[in-house]
Design an enzyme around this catalytic site. Structure first.
Site, PDB file in Angstrom:
ATOM      1  N   CYS A   1       0.815  -1.211   0.000  1.00  0.00           N
ATOM      2  CA  CYS A   1       0.000   0.000   0.000  1.00  0.00           C
ATOM      3  C   CYS A   1       0.848   1.260   0.000  1.00  0.00           C
ATOM      4  O   CYS A   1       1.960   1.284   0.519  1.00  0.00           O
ATOM      5  CB  CYS A   1      -0.893   0.081   1.234  1.00  0.00           C
ATOM      6  SG  CYS A   1      -2.051  -1.254   1.371  1.00  0.00           S
TER       7      CYS A   1
ATOM      8  N   GLY B   1       1.691  -0.144  -4.911  1.00  0.00           N
ATOM      9  CA  GLY B   1       0.450  -0.880  -5.103  1.00  0.00           C
ATOM     10  C   GLY B   1      -0.185  -0.483  -6.410  1.00  0.00           C
ATOM     11  O   GLY B   1      -0.425   0.698  -6.643  1.00  0.00           O
TER      12      GLY B   1
ATOM     13  N   ASN C   1      -1.627   1.569   5.633  1.00  0.00           N
ATOM     14  CA  ASN C   1      -0.520   0.820   5.028  1.00  0.00           C
ATOM     15  C   ASN C   1       0.073  -0.058   6.125  1.00  0.00           C
ATOM     16  O   ASN C   1       0.488   0.447   7.162  1.00  0.00           O
ATOM     17  CB  ASN C   1       0.531   1.807   4.495  1.00  0.00           C
ATOM     18  CG  ASN C   1       1.805   1.133   4.004  1.00  0.00           C
ATOM     19  OD1 ASN C   1       2.859   1.736   4.001  1.00  0.00           O
ATOM     20  ND2 ASN C   1       1.721  -0.117   3.581  1.00  0.00           N
ATOM     21  N   GLY C   2       0.118  -1.342   5.874  1.00  0.00           N
ATOM     22  CA  GLY C   2       0.645  -2.275   6.876  1.00  0.00           C
ATOM     23  C   GLY C   2      -0.251  -3.484   6.967  1.00  0.00           C
ATOM     24  O   GLY C   2      -1.022  -3.769   6.051  1.00  0.00           O
TER      25      GLY C   2
ATOM     26  N   TYR D   1      14.455  -2.394  -1.319  1.00  0.00           N
ATOM     27  CA  TYR D   1      13.647  -2.598  -2.512  1.00  0.00           C
ATOM     28  C   TYR D   1      12.373  -1.775  -2.594  1.00  0.00           C
ATOM     29  O   TYR D   1      12.071  -1.202  -3.633  1.00  0.00           O
ATOM     30  CB  TYR D   1      13.305  -4.095  -2.622  1.00  0.00           C
ATOM     31  CG  TYR D   1      12.361  -4.441  -3.736  1.00  0.00           C
ATOM     32  CD1 TYR D   1      12.708  -4.206  -5.071  1.00  0.00           C
ATOM     33  CD2 TYR D   1      11.111  -4.999  -3.476  1.00  0.00           C
ATOM     34  CE1 TYR D   1      11.837  -4.520  -6.098  1.00  0.00           C
ATOM     35  CE2 TYR D   1      10.226  -5.312  -4.510  1.00  0.00           C
ATOM     36  CZ  TYR D   1      10.597  -5.073  -5.815  1.00  0.00           C
ATOM     37  OH  TYR D   1       9.742  -5.371  -6.837  1.00  0.00           O
TER      38      TYR D   1
END
Ligand code: SF4
Length: 491
Positions: free
Chosen positions: A21, A47, A126-127, A267
């Site tokens: 996300c 995302g 997000n998570g 990354y």
């Protein structure tokens, strides 16, 4: 009822971990949704499956739009953006999180919205909530009616049950019940709210744009709207921002040592973002340098697996003195053209995305630098392409330690038995990939490269490195319930 179903967001790239996300919010600016759309566009790498925006206008109230696909294909349309007026908006781009992977329904697309007695609120997360199943069961037993399969919806229901008198306090109440990783942007009619979990696993930054303010997963999303990067939201911090009073900060959770996701450096984050006061690009170059010190090899060329292996390959080349070259070229326009590929096209696999620069490769000893090895399927194909192009030797150098454990904190990872490093030693992986040599950066080397000169076990701030070490900073309660086995203490 579930609506349109989407195929996987990465039909040719299922051999990477995927961030799930990106979130963005803006307040105190004209037509905030336009800023949010641009911010989400800059966060698209986090995302690609779907995105949504909620905006509030004093006259028109709350409005929302949620769509499958890229931000640029949806939220550039004047017809959609005109439906999202107002000086306050939040948004979310999604891979598939803890809902149904690859089969997202529009009801799973965030932000989620709830109407409370003191007014409405929208939330984007997000998570991953590691105790979501238990919370969901409890909430359903007590009468909550869930609209989605997403773990994030628990937050809205916990807020609805809180007895606090305003929405930020209800959110604090809710988030104290939640375990795992969360960076959140939320909004009421007048407030933009940002929160990071006490360990600060996922990123969240604060920016200033004109007279207004914004929150974003990464600084690259501030750059695109010309916002000034002010600072990272601290682990465990909640900021409540209004156009009139600016930023109010407090710390509602019990303080804990931070555990930022070290893979963001390797990354997930964009190389032009700033993390921990340093550009992600610089950190990745430093990882490449460390890799060259730890695992030198005689060769003619250092080539990245594009795009994410590029900064580490440059670092490796600078440290080793071996020339850098673009031995593999990425087809930039792959996009979603083949989102529903035929079997014949699917079999072409990685060749659709990457092509070998034969003139450079032929007759050479090649060091290939990649950011990670997950299943190993893509690495094998790339090696074959390089050998087909006439390379004399292929040496893989990997800018992360072996990924041997799944992530439960908001990153899409295969089950443990599908991770190459979970089932094979480094030597067995080398045999499996059939390359001349294969070396991963050590965990200590990675810590050195991200600036933790003291090493992994000596003080804070430290990082989450569970996908390499198997040491999970938060117990993955739901997964343990489903039979996931933690690393034995002595392993
Ligand atoms: S397990 Fe790995 S990917 Fe997940 S938060 Fe920790 S370091 Fe990041």
């Amino acid at each position: 009822m579930p609506s349109k179903q989407m195929p996987p967001a990465h039909p040719f790239d299922d051999d990477k971990l995927h961030e799930e996300c990106g979130i963005f919010g803006a307040v105190g600016v004209k037509d905030a949704a336009n800023f949010v759309a641009l911010g989400l566009h800059a966060l698209q790498h986090r995302g690609q499956e779907a995105g949504g925006i909620v905006a509030h206008d004093p006259e028109q109230g709350f409005n929302n739009a949620r769509r499958f696909g890229y931000v640029r294909d949806n939220f550039t349309s004047q017809k959609i953006m005109e439906t999202l007026p107002g000086p306050l908006a939040i948004g979310h781009v999604r891979y598939s999180t803890a809902g149904t992977k690859g089969q997202t329904a529009i009801r799973d697309v965030q932000p989620f919205f709830g109407e409370f007695s003191m007014g409405g609120a929208a939330i984007a997360h997000n998570g991953n909530i590691t105790n979501a199943n238990a919370l969901r069961r409890e909430l359903i037993e007590r009468g909550s009616i869930f609209q989605s399969s997403s773990d994030s919806e628990c937050i809205i229901h916990l807020m609805a049950r809180s007895l606090q008198r305003n929405i930020p306090e209800r959110m604090e109440d809710a988030l104290r019940r939640v375990e795992g990783a969360f960076s959140v942007v939320a909004m009421t009619r007048t407030k933009l709210i940002g929160v990071r979990d006490p360990l600060g696993v996922r990123p969240l930054v604060l920016g200033k744009v004109g007279d207004g303010w914004c929150l974003a997963s990464e600084t690259c999303a501030l750059d695109i709207i010309g916002a000034e990067f002010l600072r990272e939201i601290e682990p465990g911090e909640m900021v409540v921002i209004t156009a009139e009073r600016g930023v109010e900060s407090h710390f509602p959770f019990r303080p804990q040592p931070s555990k930022f996701c070290i893979f963001e450096h390797v990354y997930f984050s964009r190389p032009d973002s700033i993390l921990g006061g340093r550009s992600v690009y610089e950190t990745r170059e430093a990882i490449g340098r460390e890799l060259a010190k730890e695992s030198p090899v005689e060769a003619d060329l250092v080539c990245p697996v594009p795009d994410s292996g590029t900064p580490a390959a440059i670092g490796y080349s600078l440290q080793s003195g071996i020339p850098y070259a673009m031995g593999i070229i990425r087809n930039q326009y792959m996009g979603r053209t083949f989102i529903e590929p035929t079997e014949q096209i699917r079999n072409m696999g990685v060749r659709l995305k990457l092509n070998v620069n034969r003139a450079l490769i032929e007759g050479k000893r090649i060091i290939l630098v990649d950011d990670s090895v997950v299943r190993g399927t893509t690495s094998r194909k790339i090696k074959e392409m390089i050998l087909d192009a006439g390379a004399k030797e292929v040496h893989f150098r990997i800018a992360s330690p072996p990924t041997a454990w799944p992530c439960f904190y908001g990153v899409d990872t295969p089950q443990r038995d599908k991770l190459l490093a979970a089932t094979m030693t480094e030597e067995e992986m080398r045999d499996h990939l059939a390359v001349d040599s294969l070396k991963f950066i050590s965990l200590d080397g990675l810590y050195r490269a991200v600036g933790e000169a003291k090493g992994r076990d000596k003080g804070c701030p430290q990082y989450c490195d569970a996908c390499f070490s198997g040491e999970y900073p938060v117990q993955p309660a739901d997964m343990l319930e489903q039979g996931f086995e933690l690393k034995p203490a002595a392993e």
